[in-house]
Design an enzyme around this catalytic site. Structure first.
Site, PDB file in Angstrom:
ATOM      1  N   SER A  93       0.816  -1.217   0.000  1.00  7.28           N
ATOM      2  CA  SER A  93       0.000   0.000   0.000  1.00  7.28           C
ATOM      3  C   SER A  93       0.848   1.265   0.000  1.00  7.28           C
ATOM      4  O   SER A  93       1.997   1.281   0.460  1.00  7.28           O
ATOM      5  CB  SER A  93      -0.917   0.023   1.228  1.00  7.28           C
ATOM      6  OG  SER A  93      -1.915  -0.958   1.135  1.00  7.28           O
ATOM      7  N   GLN A  94       0.265   2.321  -0.517  1.00  5.35           N
ATOM      8  CA  GLN A  94       0.855   3.650  -0.472  1.00  5.35           C
ATOM      9  C   GLN A  94       1.145   4.010   0.993  1.00  5.35           C
ATOM     10  O   GLN A  94       0.318   3.762   1.875  1.00  5.35           O
ATOM     11  CB  GLN A  94      -0.150   4.638  -1.065  1.00  5.35           C
ATOM     12  CG  GLN A  94       0.259   6.085  -1.048  1.00  5.35           C
ATOM     13  CD  GLN A  94      -0.863   6.976  -1.568  1.00  5.35           C
ATOM     14  OE1 GLN A  94      -1.910   6.499  -1.989  1.00  5.35           O
ATOM     15  NE2 GLN A  94      -0.651   8.279  -1.534  1.00  5.35           N
TER      16      GLN A  94
END
Length: 218
Positions: free
Chosen positions: A67-68
């Protein structure tokens, strides 16, 4: 095999990433400290390692992503982890998010739907010396054998909130989950005040890979 080196350059990039996350609105110093202290590049394929400190999601194989960093920080901040909290993570992925929870003092139980990813991440976290309880299976149904949990974090987009997860949450516990269609989801925080009362809060929109399984997307 990727050589695990954490250089001054890497540390400088993490410091800059933390400053960016603070600018974007992340306020929890404990969350920011955990991100600053964990070498994100360790969790990347060698071909992508130069991108590790960009505020973006990247593929990790099996149709999944790491994930970011902003998303990791945002979800973790919503959970409000306290040392000793028993936390269920749905979607182990690369192990990065779970390790952030571990660094915050949580007792982490994490379940992964993709067997190859589960096996690789388990080997890798053992190599790092990170102690988490890792399981292979359908996370959309939770992990009833070890319930109840203080906090539950879902790291994939769900079509609905699975009832099984709410049942496995302690009274006073928190579930953070992205819910929507396959492309975009709203981040929800559900607080279980009693068996019948759930407080629902809705936050910004995000885009996650789909939650697969019986109570997710099929």
């Amino acid at each position: 095999m990727l050589k695990l080196e954490d250089t001054y350059l890497h540390k400088g990039k993490r410091k800059a990433l933390v400053a960016l996350l603070r600018e974007k609105g992340i306020k929890s110093e404990s969350v920011l400290d955990a991100i600053n202290n964990l070498p994100r590049h360790f969790f990347f394929d060698s071909a992508l390692v130069s991108h590790a400190y960009e505020d973006k999601a990247f593929p990790i194989g099996e149709g999944q992503t790491i994930s970011q960093p902003y998303t990791v920080a945002f979800q973790t901040e919503l959970l409000d982890i306290k040392p000793g909290n028993k936390v269920l993570e749905i979607g182990t992925g690369s192990g990065y998010q779970g390790t952030i929870l571990h660094l915050l003092g949580a007792e982490v139980y994490s379940i992964e739907y993709q067997k190859k990813l589960y096996e690789g991440t388990k080997r890798f976290l053992t190599r790092l010396g990170i102690e988490m309880n890792l399981f292979y299976g359908d996370g959309s149904e939770g992990l009833a054998a070890h319930a109840p949990y203080d906090k539950i974090l879902v790291t994939a987009g769900a079509p609905v909130v699975p009832n099984s997860l709410l049942k496995q949450l302690k009274i006073g516990g928190t579930l953070v989950i992205p819910v929507g269609d396959r492309k975009t989801q709203a981040m929800l925080r559900l607080t279980k005040k009693s068996q019948k009362q759930i407080i629902r809060e809705e936050f910004d929109g995000f885009a996650f890979v789909p939650l697969l399984g019986k109570d997710g997307w099929r």
